[in-house]
Design a protein around this motif. Structure first.
Motif, PDB file in Angstrom:
ATOM      1  N   ALA A  83       0.818  -1.212   0.000  1.00 40.80           N
ATOM      2  CA  ALA A  83       0.000   0.000   0.000  1.00 40.80           C
ATOM      3  C   ALA A  83       0.855   1.268   0.000  1.00 40.80           C
ATOM      4  N   ALA A  84       2.010   1.209   0.673  1.00 41.78           N
ATOM      5  CA  ALA A  84       2.869   2.394   0.741  1.00 41.78           C
ATOM      6  C   ALA A  84       3.397   2.758  -0.644  1.00 41.78           C
ATOM      7  N   LEU A  85       3.896   1.771  -1.378  1.00 40.77           N
ATOM      8  CA  LEU A  85       4.422   2.042  -2.715  1.00 40.77           C
ATOM      9  C   LEU A  85       3.305   2.488  -3.648  1.00 40.77           C
ATOM     10  N   HIS A 110      15.155  -8.826 -11.470  1.00 41.33           N
ATOM     11  CA  HIS A 110      15.366  -8.285 -10.124  1.00 41.33           C
ATOM     12  C   HIS A 110      14.038  -8.114  -9.407  1.00 41.33           C
ATOM     13  N   GLY A 111      14.005  -8.516  -8.138  1.00 46.30           N
ATOM     14  CA  GLY A 111      12.774  -8.395  -7.359  1.00 46.30           C
ATOM     15  C   GLY A 111      12.259  -6.981  -7.264  1.00 46.30           C
ATOM     16  N   ASP A 112      13.163  -6.002  -7.171  1.00 50.60           N
ATOM     17  CA  ASP A 112      12.730  -4.601  -7.130  1.00 50.60           C
ATOM     18  C   ASP A 112      12.061  -4.196  -8.437  1.00 50.60           C
ATOM     19  N   HIS A 113      12.585  -4.698  -9.555  1.00 53.73           N
ATOM     20  CA  HIS A 113      11.976  -4.406 -10.855  1.00 53.73           C
ATOM     21  C   HIS A 113      10.550  -4.956 -10.916  1.00 53.73           C
ATOM     22  N   ARG A 114      10.402  -6.187 -10.468  1.00 53.63           N
ATOM     23  CA  ARG A 114       9.080  -6.823 -10.507  1.00 53.63           C
ATOM     24  C   ARG A 114       8.096  -6.103  -9.591  1.00 53.63           C
ATOM     25  N   ALA A 115       8.573  -5.715  -8.416  1.00 56.03           N
ATOM     26  CA  ALA A 115       7.695  -5.031  -7.466  1.00 56.03           C
ATOM     27  C   ALA A 115       7.247  -3.676  -8.013  1.00 56.03           C
ATOM     28  N   LEU A 116       8.189  -2.934  -8.613  1.00 53.79           N
ATOM     29  CA  LEU A 116       7.822  -1.633  -9.170  1.00 53.79           C
ATOM     30  C   LEU A 116       6.833  -1.809 -10.312  1.00 53.79           C
ATOM     31  N   SER A 117       7.077  -2.800 -11.159  1.00 57.16           N
ATOM     32  CA  SER A 117       6.160  -3.054 -12.270  1.00 57.16           C
ATOM     33  C   SER A 117       4.746  -3.314 -11.759  1.00 57.16           C
ATOM     34  N   ASP A 118       4.624  -4.157 -10.755  1.00 56.68           N
ATOM     35  CA  ASP A 118       3.303  -4.461 -10.190  1.00 56.68           C
ATOM     36  C   ASP A 118       2.683  -3.217  -9.563  1.00 56.68           C
ATOM     37  N   MET A 122      -0.859  -1.285 -10.739  1.00 54.21           N
ATOM     38  CA  MET A 122      -1.995  -1.073  -9.840  1.00 54.21           C
ATOM     39  C   MET A 122      -2.271   0.405  -9.615  1.00 54.21           C
ATOM     40  N   ALA A 123      -1.224   1.199  -9.531  1.00 55.46           N
ATOM     41  CA  ALA A 123      -1.416   2.635  -9.305  1.00 55.46           C
ATOM     42  C   ALA A 123      -1.975   3.329 -10.537  1.00 55.46           C
ATOM     43  N   ALA A 124      -1.598   2.842 -11.724  1.00 59.57           N
ATOM     44  CA  ALA A 124      -2.036   3.485 -12.966  1.00 59.57           C
ATOM     45  C   ALA A 124      -3.533   3.334 -13.183  1.00 59.57           C
ATOM     46  N   SER A 125      -4.051   2.152 -12.912  1.00 60.92           N
ATOM     47  CA  SER A 125      -5.486   1.884 -13.015  1.00 60.92           C
ATOM     48  C   SER A 125      -6.050   2.418 -14.331  1.00 60.92           C
ATOM     49  N   PHE A 126      -7.062   3.300 -14.264  1.00 54.85           N
ATOM     50  CA  PHE A 126      -7.660   3.888 -15.462  1.00 54.85           C
ATOM     51  C   PHE A 126      -6.993   5.201 -15.856  1.00 54.85           C
ATOM     52  N   ALA A 127      -5.937   5.616 -15.125  1.00 54.83           N
ATOM     53  CA  ALA A 127      -5.381   6.952 -15.326  1.00 54.83           C
ATOM     54  C   ALA A 127      -4.445   7.042 -16.519  1.00 54.83           C
ATOM     55  N   VAL A 128      -3.660   5.978 -16.778  1.00 62.58           N
ATOM     56  CA  VAL A 128      -2.620   6.065 -17.810  1.00 62.58           C
ATOM     57  C   VAL A 128      -2.248   4.663 -18.285  1.00 62.58           C
ATOM     58  N   PRO A 129      -1.982   4.485 -19.580  1.00 62.48           N
ATOM     59  CA  PRO A 129      -1.489   3.180 -20.044  1.00 62.48           C
ATOM     60  C   PRO A 129      -0.045   2.963 -19.603  1.00 62.48           C
ATOM     61  N   VAL A 130       0.307   1.696 -19.382  1.00 62.94           N
ATOM     62  CA  VAL A 130       1.646   1.341 -18.911  1.00 62.94           C
ATOM     63  C   VAL A 130       2.346   0.492 -19.965  1.00 62.94           C
ATOM     64  N   LEU A 131       3.558   0.901 -20.328  1.00 61.28           N
ATOM     65  CA  LEU A 131       4.371   0.184 -21.290  1.00 61.28           C
ATOM     66  C   LEU A 131       5.540  -0.452 -20.549  1.00 61.28           C
ATOM     67  N   HIS A 132       5.805  -1.728 -20.817  1.00 60.22           N
ATOM     68  CA  HIS A 132       6.871  -2.452 -20.127  1.00 60.22           C
ATOM     69  C   HIS A 132       8.135  -2.511 -20.977  1.00 60.22           C
ATOM     70  N   ALA A 133       9.264  -2.161 -20.364  1.00 56.86           N
ATOM     71  CA  ALA A 133      10.549  -2.176 -21.050  1.00 56.86           C
ATOM     72  C   ALA A 133      11.110  -3.593 -21.119  1.00 56.86           C
ATOM     73  N   ASP A 134      12.053  -3.771 -22.006  1.00 60.13           N
ATOM     74  CA  ASP A 134      12.743  -5.039 -22.207  1.00 60.13           C
ATOM     75  C   ASP A 134      13.369  -5.524 -20.894  1.00 60.13           C
ATOM     76  N   THR A 135      13.538  -6.835 -20.773  1.00 61.40           N
ATOM     77  CA  THR A 135      14.218  -7.406 -19.621  1.00 61.40           C
ATOM     78  C   THR A 135      15.717  -7.447 -19.864  1.00 61.40           C
ATOM     79  N   LEU A 136      16.491  -7.695 -18.819  1.00 61.38           N
ATOM     80  CA  LEU A 136      17.933  -7.796 -18.972  1.00 61.38           C
ATOM     81  C   LEU A 136      18.266  -8.990 -19.856  1.00 61.38           C
TER      82      LEU A 136
END
Length: 232
Positions: A83-85, A110-118, A122-136
């Protein structure tokens, strides 16, 4: 147009999406950068001193576009989509009001990458589309979109090199290989480079092609001459 780039660590934006951001800047788009963690575990020595240094390096890289990055300062290596993030990300999106958010893939290494992506999803919801960058290394990644960055490679390399604490030549080399491979997937000419992304359509955002910089140009495949042709 306004683009929000979100990286888990101080050099992630530079490695995974900086060429595309350069293409946006060339089009006159407004850029906003956000870095989720303090980067304090990205090296040896005093964590607080390293966090300060990495903050300065990130500011130097973002300064190539005249951008002042936002530092969310969550602990490095401990990011979770709680909830904090999500609350911080919702506030950020509400303040920036981007047309598109770009962040890590949900299954990156990286776990931090996955957590930020999630968290961004969730934060974007209906506000903005989200595009995912390439993995390492492109591991496990199936692109849906490509962006031509051949003319923006030098500024991307310069941005990566701003992170001297991270041994940047290793990442410049890896990024070059990956970007050349992604251009090759599009039948790019010798020396061409591209960044790859994946978009998962989520109502009400079904198609974001109009929001992206140009893809690599289409090049016809020329058949190699056969033995008879060469003999003639």
């Amino acid at each position: 147009m306004k683009i929000l780039a979100l990286g888990a660590h101080p050099d992630d934006i530079e490695i995974f999406m900086f060429g595309t951001l350069a293409a946006y800047a060339a089009q006159g788009a407004e850029l906003a950068f956000a870095i989720a963690t303090d980067g304090a575990k990205g090296g040896k020595g005093d964590p607080k001193a390293l966090a300060r240094l990495r903050r300065e390096e990130a500011a130097k890289a973002a300064g190539l576009f005249g951008v002042e990055p936002r530092f969310l300062d969550f602990p490095d290596g401990a990011l979770i989509a709680d909830a904090a993030l999500i609350s911080v990300l919702k506030t950020l999106i509400g303040e920036v009001k981007p047309d598109l958010a770009i962040t890590h893939a949900p299954y990156d290494y990286h776990g931090d990458h996955r957590a930020l992506s999630d968290g961004v999803r969730m934060a974007a919801s209906f506000a903005v589309p989200v595009l995912h960058a390439d993995t390492l290394g492109g591991t496990g990644f199936s692109p849906t979109h490509y962006v031509e960055i051949s003319h923006h490679w030098e500024i991307k390399a310069k941005a990566i090199r701003a992170h001297q604490s991270q041994g940047p030549e290793h990442y410049v080399h890896r990024a070059r290989l990956q970007n050349e491979f992604r251009a090759g997937q599009c039948n790019g000419a010798a020396g061409a480079r591209a960044e790859a992304f994946r978009f998962e359509p989520t109502f009400p955002f079904a198609d974001i092609r109009a929001l992206l910089p140009p893809a690599p140009p289409i090049r016809p495949i020329t058949a190699s001459p056969g033995p008879a042709d060469r003999a003639g």
